[in-house]
Motif scaffolding. Structure first.
Motif, PDB file in Angstrom:
ATOM      1  N   ALA A 104       0.830  -1.201   0.000  1.00  0.00           N
ATOM      2  CA  ALA A 104       0.000   0.000   0.000  1.00  0.00           C
ATOM      3  C   ALA A 104       0.869   1.258   0.000  1.00  0.00           C
ATOM      4  O   ALA A 104       0.563   2.241  -0.681  1.00  0.00           O
ATOM      5  CB  ALA A 104      -0.917   0.010   1.207  1.00  0.00           C
ATOM      6  N   VAL A 107       2.172   1.610  -3.508  1.00  0.00           N
ATOM      7  CA  VAL A 107       1.094   2.026  -4.422  1.00  0.00           C
ATOM      8  C   VAL A 107       0.851   3.530  -4.291  1.00  0.00           C
ATOM      9  O   VAL A 107       0.789   4.255  -5.290  1.00  0.00           O
ATOM     10  CB  VAL A 107      -0.215   1.242  -4.138  1.00  0.00           C
ATOM     11  CG1 VAL A 107      -1.411   1.921  -4.767  1.00  0.00           C
ATOM     12  CG2 VAL A 107      -0.097  -0.184  -4.644  1.00  0.00           C
ATOM     13  N   ILE A 142      -1.179   2.388  -9.544  1.00  0.00           N
ATOM     14  CA  ILE A 142      -1.590   1.279  -8.675  1.00  0.00           C
ATOM     15  C   ILE A 142      -0.908  -0.011  -9.118  1.00  0.00           C
ATOM     16  O   ILE A 142      -0.293  -0.717  -8.318  1.00  0.00           O
ATOM     17  CB  ILE A 142      -3.129   1.088  -8.703  1.00  0.00           C
ATOM     18  CG1 ILE A 142      -3.823   2.282  -8.041  1.00  0.00           C
ATOM     19  CG2 ILE A 142      -3.518  -0.203  -7.983  1.00  0.00           C
ATOM     20  CD1 ILE A 142      -5.329   2.282  -8.193  1.00  0.00           C
ATOM     21  N   ILE A 146       1.972  -1.979  -6.951  1.00  0.00           N
ATOM     22  CA  ILE A 146       1.821  -3.325  -6.381  1.00  0.00           C
ATOM     23  C   ILE A 146       3.072  -4.152  -6.681  1.00  0.00           C
ATOM     24  O   ILE A 146       3.660  -4.764  -5.785  1.00  0.00           O
ATOM     25  CB  ILE A 146       0.565  -4.024  -6.954  1.00  0.00           C
ATOM     26  CG1 ILE A 146      -0.701  -3.344  -6.415  1.00  0.00           C
ATOM     27  CG2 ILE A 146       0.551  -5.506  -6.573  1.00  0.00           C
ATOM     28  CD1 ILE A 146      -1.989  -3.816  -7.046  1.00  0.00           C
TER      29      ILE A 146
ATOM     30  N   ILE B  15      -6.405   0.487  -2.069  1.00  0.00           N
ATOM     31  CA  ILE B  15      -6.316   0.307  -3.519  1.00  0.00           C
ATOM     32  C   ILE B  15      -7.698   0.475  -4.158  1.00  0.00           C
ATOM     33  O   ILE B  15      -7.839   1.134  -5.189  1.00  0.00           O
ATOM     34  CB  ILE B  15      -5.690  -1.072  -3.844  1.00  0.00           C
ATOM     35  CG1 ILE B  15      -4.211  -1.069  -3.446  1.00  0.00           C
ATOM     36  CG2 ILE B  15      -5.845  -1.406  -5.315  1.00  0.00           C
ATOM     37  CD1 ILE B  15      -3.553  -2.415  -3.456  1.00  0.00           C
TER      38      ILE B  15
END
Lengths: 163, 122
Positions: A104, A107, A142, A146, B15
């Motif tokens: 996270a 990201v 994103i 990851i 996310i």
């Protein structure tokens, strides 16, 4: 003890620069300015978890300046600094909250780096095209975040830095 | 590092939140979807040229750094001297609000639906 820390930081800075160079050799796969894999963020996230936030800020800024001097232009330095500062702020805050994992954090760093760069570009160019690119920048940030986060997590786990 | 279930859930939520944000941005800013009729070229944020999409043409922008083509109501950059050529790869644009950006040359081409312009041209 201090010497070892300096050595580790120098190693991380060198790694970040090499990863930036590798990335600059990869052709862009999406025709949206600002979309990047952000390989160098592996080194920054690693340092953030292993050494601390001040060290991560130092590594990131050293990388941005050196890479701009070596491979970039004066204009690209502005874009990169804006991206790096925004990205670092987000990552440090998220890590300090203690609620999230490396993925996270990475990201957030990826998304904010993309957004920061393009926001600076739009300010320099005095246009508002940013809103048109924003969805692409967030989604690509994103995905890249990851991948980078997983790699960084493995490095944090496997590499021992004792000093 | 402890990868507890709670952290995984927080990651997932973050996310998902970002994806939602991307979707909202897409819906808000994707434009009216109507065709534009004028291509406005800006360098350094200042308008330097304005071409009708109804007129076919090949224009050298910014002292030849970027070559703009207009045909069949579409505008695109055919060639550029920037290193990444991202502006060329951004392809053809024709809808109101669509834009091609060449960051290295600080150049943008934006499509507008300008009603007054139609009358001027016709």
């Amino acid at each position: 003890m201090k010497t070892k820390k300096i050595a580790v930081m120098a190693l991380a800075a060198a790694l970040a620069m090499i990863l930036s160079f590798v990335e600059s050799q990869i052709p862009a796969f999406v025709a949206v300015p600002g979309v990047k894999v952000g390989l160098a963020n592996i080194a920054v996230v690693f340092v953030l978890y292993k050494l601390g936030w001040k060290e991560a800020v130092a590594i990131s800024l050293i990388r941005v300046f050196v890479v701009s001097v070596l491979f970039g232009t004066a204009v690209s330095l502005f874009y990169s600094v804006a991206g790096a500062v925004l990205s670092l702020t987000g990552m440090v805050l998220l890590k300090k909250s203690g609620l999230f994992s490396t993925v996270a954090v990475s990201v957030t760093g990826g998304v904010l780096h993309n957004v920061g760069q393009i926001a600076m570009a739009c300010m320099l160019l005095e246009t508002n095209v940013i809103k048109y690119y924003l969805p692409f920048l967030i989604v690509s940030g994103i995905i890249a975040g990851i991948v980078i986060g997983v790699i960084a997590a493995i490095m944090v786990k496997r590499v021992n830095v004792e000093y | 590092m402890i990868r507890s279930g709670k952290k995984r859930l927080a990651d997932l939520l973050l996310i998902l939140g970002l994806l939602l944000l991307a979707l909202v941005c897409y819906l808000l800013f994707s434009g009216s979807g109507s065709r534009g009729n004028v291509a406005v070229v800006c360098v350094n944020g200042e308008e330097v040229a304005r071409y009708s999409l109804a007129v076919e043409g090949r224009y050298e922008l910014n002292g030849g750094s970027n070559i703009l083509m207009i045909r069949d109501g579409c505008a695109w950059l055919e060639d550029a001297d920037c290193p990444d050529k991202l502006c060329v790869r951004q392809g053809k644009i024709q809808l109101d609000g669509q834009c091609i950006t060449c960051l290295p040359n600080k150049l943008t081409v934006t499509i507008y639906a300008d009603n007054s312009e139609v009358e001027l041209i016709s």
